[in-house]
Design an enzyme around this catalytic site. Structure first.
Site, PDB file in Angstrom:
ATOM      1  N   SER A   1      -5.323  -7.452 -10.445  1.00 14.81           N
ATOM      2  CA  SER A   1      -6.282  -7.900 -11.471  1.00 14.81           C
ATOM      3  C   SER A   1      -6.070  -9.394 -11.695  1.00 14.81           C
ATOM      4  O   SER A   1      -5.011  -9.936 -11.340  1.00 14.81           O
ATOM      5  CB  SER A   1      -6.068  -7.136 -12.781  1.00 14.81           C
ATOM      6  OG  SER A   1      -4.838  -7.536 -13.369  1.00 14.81           O
TER       7      SER A   1
ATOM      8  N   ASP B   1      -9.034  -7.067  -7.910  1.00 17.51           N
ATOM      9  CA  ASP B   1      -9.591  -5.954  -8.689  1.00 17.51           C
ATOM     10  C   ASP B   1     -10.417  -6.515  -9.857  1.00 17.51           C
ATOM     11  O   ASP B   1      -9.931  -7.377 -10.600  1.00 17.51           O
ATOM     12  CB  ASP B   1      -8.397  -5.128  -9.216  1.00 17.51           C
ATOM     13  CG  ASP B   1      -8.808  -3.782  -9.788  1.00 17.51           C
ATOM     14  OD1 ASP B   1      -9.906  -3.295  -9.473  1.00 17.51           O
ATOM     15  OD2 ASP B   1      -8.001  -3.218 -10.566  1.00 17.51           O
TER      16      ASP B   1
ATOM     17  N   GLU C   1     -19.764  -3.479  -8.220  1.00 13.94           N
ATOM     18  CA  GLU C   1     -19.733  -2.417  -9.244  1.00 13.94           C
ATOM     19  C   GLU C   1     -21.078  -2.275  -9.930  1.00 13.94           C
ATOM     20  O   GLU C   1     -21.731  -3.246 -10.276  1.00 13.94           O
ATOM     21  CB  GLU C   1     -18.643  -2.720 -10.286  1.00 13.94           C
ATOM     22  CG  GLU C   1     -18.645  -1.712 -11.438  1.00 13.94           C
ATOM     23  CD  GLU C   1     -17.413  -1.783 -12.331  1.00 13.94           C
ATOM     24  OE1 GLU C   1     -16.348  -2.202 -11.855  1.00 13.94           O
ATOM     25  OE2 GLU C   1     -17.542  -1.421 -13.518  1.00 13.94           O
TER      26      GLU C   1
ATOM     27  N   HIS D   1     -10.727   3.750 -17.254  1.00 14.64           N
ATOM     28  CA  HIS D   1      -9.376   3.242 -17.008  1.00 14.64           C
ATOM     29  C   HIS D   1      -8.419   3.740 -18.085  1.00 14.64           C
ATOM     30  O   HIS D   1      -8.822   3.963 -19.225  1.00 14.64           O
ATOM     31  CB  HIS D   1      -9.373   1.711 -17.055  1.00 14.64           C
ATOM     32  CG  HIS D   1     -10.143   1.068 -15.937  1.00 14.64           C
ATOM     33  ND1 HIS D   1     -11.251   0.291 -16.160  1.00 14.64           N
ATOM     34  CD2 HIS D   1      -9.952   1.081 -14.601  1.00 14.64           C
ATOM     35  CE1 HIS D   1     -11.710  -0.158 -14.997  1.00 14.64           C
ATOM     36  NE2 HIS D   1     -10.947   0.312 -14.036  1.00 14.64           N
TER      37      HIS D   1
ATOM     38  N   ASN E   1      -8.506   4.128  -7.255  1.00 16.77           N
ATOM     39  CA  ASN E   1      -7.679   3.113  -7.905  1.00 16.77           C
ATOM     40  C   ASN E   1      -6.709   3.728  -8.905  1.00 16.77           C
ATOM     41  O   ASN E   1      -7.124   4.491  -9.784  1.00 16.77           O
ATOM     42  CB  ASN E   1      -8.575   2.126  -8.667  1.00 16.77           C
ATOM     43  CG  ASN E   1      -9.422   1.261  -7.761  1.00 16.77           C
ATOM     44  OD1 ASN E   1      -9.547   1.528  -6.573  1.00 16.77           O
ATOM     45  ND2 ASN E   1      -9.994   0.212  -8.327  1.00 16.77           N
ATOM     46  N   VAL E   2      -5.443   3.348  -8.766  1.00 17.93           N
ATOM     47  CA  VAL E   2      -4.397   3.869  -9.653  1.00 17.93           C
ATOM     48  C   VAL E   2      -3.586   2.700 -10.195  1.00 17.93           C
ATOM     49  O   VAL E   2      -3.059   1.894  -9.419  1.00 17.93           O
ATOM     50  CB  VAL E   2      -3.455   4.823  -8.879  1.00 17.93           C
ATOM     51  CG1 VAL E   2      -2.341   5.320  -9.782  1.00 17.93           C
ATOM     52  CG2 VAL E   2      -4.234   5.995  -8.282  1.00 17.93           C
ATOM     53  N   ASN E   3      -3.482   2.632 -11.500  1.00 22.05           N
ATOM     54  CA  ASN E   3      -2.664   1.591 -12.123  1.00 22.05           C
ATOM     55  C   ASN E   3      -1.769   2.190 -13.206  1.00 22.05           C
ATOM     56  O   ASN E   3      -0.549   2.139 -13.122  1.00 22.05           O
ATOM     57  CB  ASN E   3      -3.575   0.496 -12.702  1.00 22.05           C
ATOM     58  CG  ASN E   3      -2.775  -0.629 -13.334  1.00 22.05           C
ATOM     59  OD1 ASN E   3      -1.625  -0.851 -12.982  1.00 22.05           O
ATOM     60  ND2 ASN E   3      -3.366  -1.339 -14.278  1.00 22.05           N
ATOM     61  N   THR E   4      -2.395   2.807 -14.215  1.00 27.13           N
ATOM     62  CA  THR E   4      -1.628   3.280 -15.383  1.00 27.13           C
ATOM     63  C   THR E   4      -0.517   4.248 -14.987  1.00 27.13           C
ATOM     64  O   THR E   4       0.592   4.182 -15.530  1.00 27.13           O
ATOM     65  CB  THR E   4      -2.590   3.940 -16.397  1.00 27.13           C
ATOM     66  OG1 THR E   4      -3.621   2.996 -16.706  1.00 27.13           O
ATOM     67  CG2 THR E   4      -1.869   4.315 -17.682  1.00 27.13           C
TER      68      THR E   4
END
Ligand code: 13P
Length: 293
Positions: A49, A84, A135, A177, A229-232
């Site tokens: 990001s 991102d 997007e 998110h 997409n994976v972040n948390t």
């Protein structure tokens, strides 16, 4: 091996699996993800990001770090370094800095402006050999301090944006998110079907990959979601592993702690290992293991 993400996602789409996009925040996360991808022979996308890039010192720092790690760790699987939720200026800066893939998130702009800017950036990215994600329909939740509700993208808008030549498209289907709120009604898989039909089989991107039940993830992949997409999830396991390590007294700075568990190389190791385990779990779920060429 640093590459753009177009080919790896086309292949994932054709063969009905998804490539994991894992957001990075520092060297340890990057190394953990790269080593796991290599061990499992899986393609992978490193998501950055604009906030995380700023934290690490800037886009050039991130690009230099990822390139050097990729080379020095002897990574042979395809790896894309991807911006991102990029702004217009952020995308341009990443193209210059040496990223291999970018996302332009014009979803908060009036549709005509999103269209015009996406077209300009598609041309620019492709001229320089990068892949590009666009997007339609804001992905809800909170990211980099910006909060929005989960939306379901309009198939006609998706069709128009896909026709600009974007390589893959983030289309909201009720995903958000961060942590899903109680009472969240799940992914709109019927909407996904309409979007995939309207966009003629372009690889689609599922943001907000944390907290979606496994059966819905599998159904989304079947419906055309080829990048997840994976972040948390990685943030949570990294934090918990570090908290547990400290709670066990291992980082105690007293003279009695001869193991010197406060040494950052030891302090960050449980988090590093937790990220490796989480990435492995996701790659198994997404079906990307053994798919590197
Ligand atoms: P999560 O933080 O919900 O995993 O979402 C990550 C994401 O979509 C980044 O673009």
């Amino acid at each position: 091996m640093l590459v753009n993400a177009a080919r790896m996602l086309r292949k994932a789409h054709d063969e009905h699996y998804a490539v994991g996009h894992f957001n990075i925040n520092n060297l340890e996360w990057t190394k953990a993800i790269l080593l796991t991808a290599e061990e499992l022979k899986s393609p992978v996308i490193l998501g950055v990001s604009e906030g995380a890039a700023k934290y690490m010192g800037g886009f050039k720092v991130v690009a230099a770090m990822v390139k050097a790690l990729d080379e020095c760790l002897g990574i042979t699987v395809p790896v894309a370094l991807h911006l991102d939720h990029g702004t217009y200026n952020g995308v341009k800066a990443c193209i210059e800095a040496g990223f291999t893939s970018v996302m332009f998130d014009g979803s908060s702009l009036p549709f005509e402006e999103n269209l015009a800017k996406t077209q300009e950036l598609v041309n620019l990215a492709h001229d320089k050999g990068l892949s590009i994600e666009a997007e339609v329909g804001a992905i809800g939740g909170t990211e980099d301090g910006v909060t929005a509700d989960g939306e379901v993208a309009d198939p006609e808008e998706c069709r128009i944006i896909a026709n600009l030549g974007v390589d893959f498209l983030a289309a909201g289907i009720g995903n958000i998110h961060g942590i899903y709120p109680e009472g969240w009604t799940g992914l709109h898989l019927d909407a996904l079907e309409n979007i995939q039909k309207a966009t003629g089989g372009i690889p689609l991107v599922l943001h907000g990959g944390t907290g979606i039940p496994d059966d819905q993830i599998r159904a989304a992949i079947k419906g055309g979601m080829s990048k997840i997409n994976v972040n948390t999830d990685c943030q949570l396991v990294f934090a918990q592993a570090t908290i547990d390590y400290c709670a066990a007294g291992k980082a105690d700075p007293s003279a009695a702690n001869t193991a010197k568990g406060y040494d950052p190389r030891k302090l960050l190791k449980p988090g590093f290992q937790a990220i490796q385990a989480k990435v492995k779990e996701k790659m198994e779920l997404f079906g990307s293991i053994g798919k590197a060429e």
